[in-house]
Structures are given as structure tokens and as C-alpha cells.
Design an enzyme around this catalytic site. Structure first.
Site, PDB file in Angstrom:
ATOM      1  N   GLU A 105       0.807  -1.220   0.000  1.00 14.46           N
ATOM      2  CA  GLU A 105       0.000   0.000   0.000  1.00 14.46           C
ATOM      3  C   GLU A 105       0.843   1.275   0.000  1.00 14.46           C
ATOM      4  O   GLU A 105       0.364   2.338   0.387  1.00 14.46           O
ATOM      5  CB  GLU A 105      -0.957  -0.002   1.185  1.00 14.46           C
ATOM      6  CG  GLU A 105      -2.073  -1.011   1.035  1.00 14.46           C
ATOM      7  CD  GLU A 105      -3.220  -0.751   1.987  1.00 14.46           C
ATOM      8  OE1 GLU A 105      -4.285  -0.334   1.513  1.00 14.46           O
ATOM      9  OE2 GLU A 105      -3.042  -0.952   3.206  1.00 14.46           O
ATOM     10  N   HIS A 124      -0.563   5.654   7.403  1.00 17.80           N
ATOM     11  CA  HIS A 124      -1.732   4.797   7.185  1.00 17.80           C
ATOM     12  C   HIS A 124      -1.820   3.827   8.351  1.00 17.80           C
ATOM     13  O   HIS A 124      -0.841   3.146   8.676  1.00 17.80           O
ATOM     14  CB  HIS A 124      -1.616   4.023   5.872  1.00 17.80           C
ATOM     15  CG  HIS A 124      -2.662   2.969   5.726  1.00 17.80           C
ATOM     16  ND1 HIS A 124      -4.016   3.246   5.790  1.00 17.80           N
ATOM     17  CD2 HIS A 124      -2.570   1.623   5.550  1.00 17.80           C
ATOM     18  CE1 HIS A 124      -4.700   2.124   5.648  1.00 17.80           C
ATOM     19  NE2 HIS A 124      -3.841   1.121   5.501  1.00 17.80           N
ATOM     20  N   HIS A 126      -4.591   1.115  10.899  1.00 15.53           N
ATOM     21  CA  HIS A 126      -5.825   0.355  11.069  1.00 15.53           C
ATOM     22  C   HIS A 126      -6.321   0.581  12.502  1.00 15.53           C
ATOM     23  O   HIS A 126      -6.536  -0.362  13.257  1.00 15.53           O
ATOM     24  CB  HIS A 126      -5.574  -1.134  10.814  1.00 15.53           C
ATOM     25  CG  HIS A 126      -4.926  -1.420   9.504  1.00 15.53           C
ATOM     26  ND1 HIS A 126      -3.957  -2.379   9.339  1.00 15.53           N
ATOM     27  CD2 HIS A 126      -5.097  -0.848   8.280  1.00 15.53           C
ATOM     28  CE1 HIS A 126      -3.567  -2.401   8.074  1.00 15.53           C
ATOM     29  NE2 HIS A 126      -4.237  -1.475   7.416  1.00 15.53           N
ATOM     30  N   HIS A 198     -11.377  -0.476   6.549  1.00 15.79           N
ATOM     31  CA  HIS A 198      -9.922  -0.549   6.408  1.00 15.79           C
ATOM     32  C   HIS A 198      -9.171   0.237   7.482  1.00 15.79           C
ATOM     33  O   HIS A 198      -8.352  -0.325   8.188  1.00 15.79           O
ATOM     34  CB  HIS A 198      -9.552  -0.025   5.020  1.00 15.79           C
ATOM     35  CG  HIS A 198      -8.152  -0.318   4.609  1.00 15.79           C
ATOM     36  ND1 HIS A 198      -7.717  -0.189   3.306  1.00 15.79           N
ATOM     37  CD2 HIS A 198      -7.068  -0.719   5.306  1.00 15.79           C
ATOM     38  CE1 HIS A 198      -6.444  -0.527   3.232  1.00 15.79           C
ATOM     39  NE2 HIS A 198      -6.013  -0.837   4.434  1.00 15.79           N
TER      40      HIS A 198
END
Length: 273
Positions: A105, A124, A126, A198
């Protein structure tokens, strides 16, 4: 006596290493940013915002078309040796031909940087405090003062919208430039974007700013969720208040140092890790 001598020598060597490291960072601005990426990875893992996945990156000072991010690995274990230089403009590929495997990603980072030349860091995660908002279609709102950098509603990226309507196979991960561009478009000029089923992507003009934002988004999400258990009709920060708080009238360095102390405390309790 021998033990004292050993400790003294160790302290001298540690001090020299720390001084040399500081000198290197002062001479090379990219090294200073890379050091922050390593530290941010550890802080966010320690606070439960990064799990076995997720990643922090920074744009290169010396070559703004490049970025630095860890290889594909657990954020809590990242070291300087794990940082890979990536070419933003060339299909988000590693600069070195023999580089280790990259995060799939990484296109989140590359395409956000490409769309926003002013941004210097992308994260990024989670974050389990944030994910419920994206799956329940409940807007994440600024409800605590330190999250006043958020807009009235944080945008939600629905990856399904980036695929053809008749697609029979699709994933939730952003693993190519097209999906990365769609995410960057939804992010716009906001400090963060939620990602349905996500997680989230958070940005900043420095690694420390992006890290502090991720920390306070986590706190804000927990506070909003708790408030909605008491009363679904919550009272978020309103427009006039956001007009002041959006300027982030607190120094990012203060929470950075605070959470760094949490990290050091955890390391002292578990020195073997």
C-alpha cells in the site's frame, strides 16, 4: 569495581554514539526525518494505533520526488536499516534495485504526495477506534479541542467507488496508482481521510505533526464513541470554534515528547523486546 567500569564505558560509548547520530542528522536533513519515521512507528505501535501492519513515511528534503518508508514489516520493529527510499514519480518503486520488499500500500503515500507538494508525511493505520465510523456510516466529528484540526466531518473513502460497477473481484487495499489517486482526491486538503472497512490515512507538514494528528484522531474517535453511548445526539465543536482550533493552537512537539516518554517507559519495562 569491574561492573562499575563496564557501566561507565558503556555510558561513554552510548553518549558518543548519540552525539555522532545527532551530528549526522544535523548534517543530513533526510536522516533527521528518517529518525522521526522510526520513532513515530514505535510511538504509534506502542499506543495501539499501528498494529502488525500500517506505515509511516516522509518526503525527502533533498529530492522531493522521493520518499522514505519502512520495508514490509511490523512497525514496532522498524530500525534505520529497514527504511527504503522510494521514487514517488516512477510507479512508486524503490530507488535501489536490490531493495527489500516494499509495503503493497505504498501507493497511498506516493499518490498523496504527488497530489499535495506541501505535505511532508503520510501515515496509514488500522486504528480500531476509527474503523467503526467507516463501517457504520457515522461521520467522525471533532469533539475534543486537541482534534480541532479536523473538519466538521472527516471524509470517507469508499474503495468500491474506484472500481467499475460490474467488478467481480476487488480488494479493500490501495495497491496501485489508480486507487491511490482516488484516495488522494477524497482526502483533498483535509488532514485525514477514513477508509471504509480498512482504517485511515493521516497527513502532515512534518512527521511529528502527522503523528500527533493520528494520536488525537484516535482520542477523538474514542471520545465520540463514548459520548454517543450516553446520547446519540452529541455536541461536536462547531464552526466558530473550528475557525480558531483549526490553526492547531498547541505545539506538536509537546505531545510528541509526551508520547515519546510513554515509549521509553514501555522499553524500560520490557528491555528484552
Amino acid at each position: 569495581m569491574k561492573n562499575r567500569l563496564f557501566v561507565s564505558v558503556a555510558l561513554i560509548l552510548f553518549a558518543r554514539h548519540g552525539y555522532a547520530q545527532t551530528q549526522t542528522q544535523a548534517q543530513d536533513p533526510d536522516e533527521a526525518r528518517i529518525a522521526d519515521v522510526v520513532t513515530a512507528s514505535h510511538i504509534l505501535a506502542n499506543e495501539g494505533i499501528l498494529d502488525s501492519f500500517g506505515h509511516v513515511s516522509t518526503r525527502s528534503v533533498k529530492n522531493p520526488d522521493h520518499m522514505f518508508m519502512p520495508r514490509a514489516m511490523a512497525p514496532a520493529l522498524v530500525t534505520r536499516a529497514d527504511i527504503v527510499e522510494v521514487d514517488i514519480s516512477k510507479n512508486c518503486s524503490a530507488v535501489a534495485p536490490n531493495a527489500p520488499r516494499l509495503n503493497g500500500e505504498r501507493f497511498i503515500h506516493c499518490r498523496v504526495y504527488a497530489a499535495n507538494p506541501e505535505l511532508q508525511s503520510v501515515i496509514h493505520s488500522h486504528d480500531l477506534a476509527v474503523i467503526p465510523f467507516g463501517i457504520a456510516n457515522v461521520p467522525l466529528e471533532p469533539v475534543v479541542a486537541q482534534a480541532g484540526f479536523l473538519p466538521a466531518e472527516t471524509p470517507l473513502f469508499e474503495v468500491r467507488d474506484a472500481y467499475p460497477p460490474d467488478a467481480t473481484k476487488r480488494g479493500v487495499q490501495v495497491t496501485n496508482a489508480k486507487l491511490g489517486d482516488a484516495l488522494a482526491t477524497k482526502l483533498g486538503k483535509n488532514p485525514a481521510v477514513l477508509m471504509a472497512r480498512h482504517g485511515e490515512t493521516v497527513v502532515g507538514k512534518s512527521v511529528r505533526e502527522a503523528t500527533v494528528r493520528a494520536l488525537y484522531i484516535h482520542i477523538d474517535a474514542k471520545a465520540q464513541f463514548a459520548g454517543m453511548q450516553l446520547n446519540p445526539h452529541i455536541t461536536p465543536i462547531d464552526g466558530p470554534e473550528l475557525a480558531v482550533n483549526a490553526k492547531e493552537n498547541f505545539d506538536s512537539d509537546r505531545p510528541w515528547q509526551n508520547y515519546l516518554s510513554h515509549l521509553h517507559g514501555a522499553e524500560e519495562q520490557h528491555p528484552e523486546q
